[in-house]
Design a protein around this motif. Structure first.
Motif, mmCIF file in Angstrom:
data_model
loop_
_atom_site.group_PDB
_atom_site.id
_atom_site.type_symbol
_atom_site.label_atom_id
_atom_site.label_comp_id
_atom_site.label_asym_id
_atom_site.label_seq_id
_atom_site.Cartn_x
_atom_site.Cartn_y
_atom_site.Cartn_z
ATOM 1 N N MET A 1 -67.002 -7.096 14.124
ATOM 2 C CA MET A 1 -66.479 -5.807 14.515
ATOM 3 C C MET A 1 -65.697 -5.201 13.355
ATOM 4 N N LEU A 20 -52.858 -5.700 14.992
ATOM 5 C CA LEU A 20 -54.154 -5.801 15.665
ATOM 6 C C LEU A 20 -55.008 -6.907 15.051
ATOM 7 N N ALA A 21 -55.005 -6.984 13.728
ATOM 8 C CA ALA A 21 -55.772 -8.031 13.038
ATOM 9 C C ALA A 21 -55.282 -9.413 13.450
ATOM 10 N N LYS A 23 -53.799 -10.182 16.317
ATOM 11 C CA LYS A 23 -54.209 -10.396 17.724
ATOM 12 C C LYS A 23 -55.684 -10.770 17.816
ATOM 13 N N LEU A 24 -56.520 -10.073 17.032
ATOM 14 C CA LEU A 24 -57.972 -10.292 17.105
ATOM 15 C C LEU A 24 -58.443 -11.430 16.196
ATOM 16 N N LYS A 25 -57.517 -11.932 15.381
ATOM 17 C CA LYS A 25 -57.822 -13.007 14.431
ATOM 18 C C LYS A 25 -58.954 -12.629 13.470
ATOM 19 N N ILE A 26 -58.829 -11.402 12.936
ATOM 20 C CA ILE A 26 -59.764 -10.948 11.899
ATOM 21 C C ILE A 26 -58.947 -10.409 10.722
ATOM 22 N N LYS A 72 -66.228 -8.644 9.833
ATOM 23 C CA LYS A 72 -65.157 -8.332 10.776
ATOM 24 C C LYS A 72 -63.921 -7.956 9.977
ATOM 25 N N ILE A 74 -60.247 -5.032 9.949
ATOM 26 C CA ILE A 74 -59.534 -3.819 10.304
ATOM 27 C C ILE A 74 -59.121 -3.206 8.979
ATOM 28 N N GLN A 167 -56.769 -2.383 21.979
ATOM 29 C CA GLN A 167 -57.552 -3.542 22.445
ATOM 30 C C GLN A 167 -58.327 -3.210 23.712
ATOM 31 N N LEU A 170 -61.504 -1.538 22.996
ATOM 32 C CA LEU A 170 -62.507 -2.371 22.305
ATOM 33 C C LEU A 170 -63.348 -3.180 23.281
ATOM 34 N N THR A 171 -62.892 -3.293 24.534
ATOM 35 C CA THR A 171 -63.625 -4.140 25.486
ATOM 36 C C THR A 171 -64.665 -3.373 26.262
#
Length: 171
Positions: A1, A20-21, A23-26, A72, A74, A167, A170-171
């Motif tokens: 993503m 955000l990165a 939280k999303l682990k990217i 992936k 941000i 977030q 994004l779902t």
């Protein structure tokens, strides 16, 4: 993503992007930092030494490079990035989501007064003239920002709730 954050300086792109990165682990990248590392110079030195046209050309090249390579990420962009070289279209084509972090003029003034010394674009503007300066800039840039897939109203919201709002989208 691939997620890109756009908005005026002081809108929270870097703060929100990092949270955000996490939280999303990217991975998180700041386009200005990518440019500075690639050209081995600061943005202000590049602007002053080689001019805005050179900078905008390089900014476009690095934008395409980053969005084409990473699977992936941000990406936080500079406030002017969406407004030049077809960059907004590039972001919309190469990223999965482009978020405009929208802050009102009074909200931006309040934020930017706190960090004015670290912002070359506004450092020498009188505090009383800042609302007019920001308003003029936003008017010029708004048509680009508004092309984003998502518009996030950021006034009076803390970073954590903004991350949660993103977030959900994004779902």
């Amino acid at each position: 993503m691939k997620i890109v954050l756009v908005g005026y300086m002081g809108s929270g792109k870097t703060t929100i992007g990092k949270l955000l990165a996490n939280k999303l682990k990217i991975s998180f990248l700041d386009l200005d930092e990518v440019i500075e590392q690639g050209l081995e110079d600061s943005i202000s030195n590049i602007f002053n030494g080689k001019g805005e046209i050179f900078f905008r050309k390089k900014e476009h090249e690095y934008l395409i490079d980053v969005l084409s390579k990473k699977e992936k990420l941000i990406l936080s962009t500079g406030g002017g990035t969406p407004c030049y070289s077809g960059n907004m279209e590039t972001m919309l084509n190469l990223a999965d989501h482009v978020f405009y972090l929208k802050v009102s003029i009074p909200g931006l003034v309040k934020r930017l007064l706190l960090e004015k010394e670290h912002r070359p674009l506004i450092k020498n503007i009188d505090n009383g003239d800042l609302p007019e300066f920001i308003g003029k800039h936003l008017f010029e840039r708004n048509n680009f920002y508004l092309k984003a897939n998502h518009i996030i109203e950021c006034d009076d919201k803390d970073p954590e709730s903004l991350v949660a709002e993103i977030q959900e989208l994004l779902t």
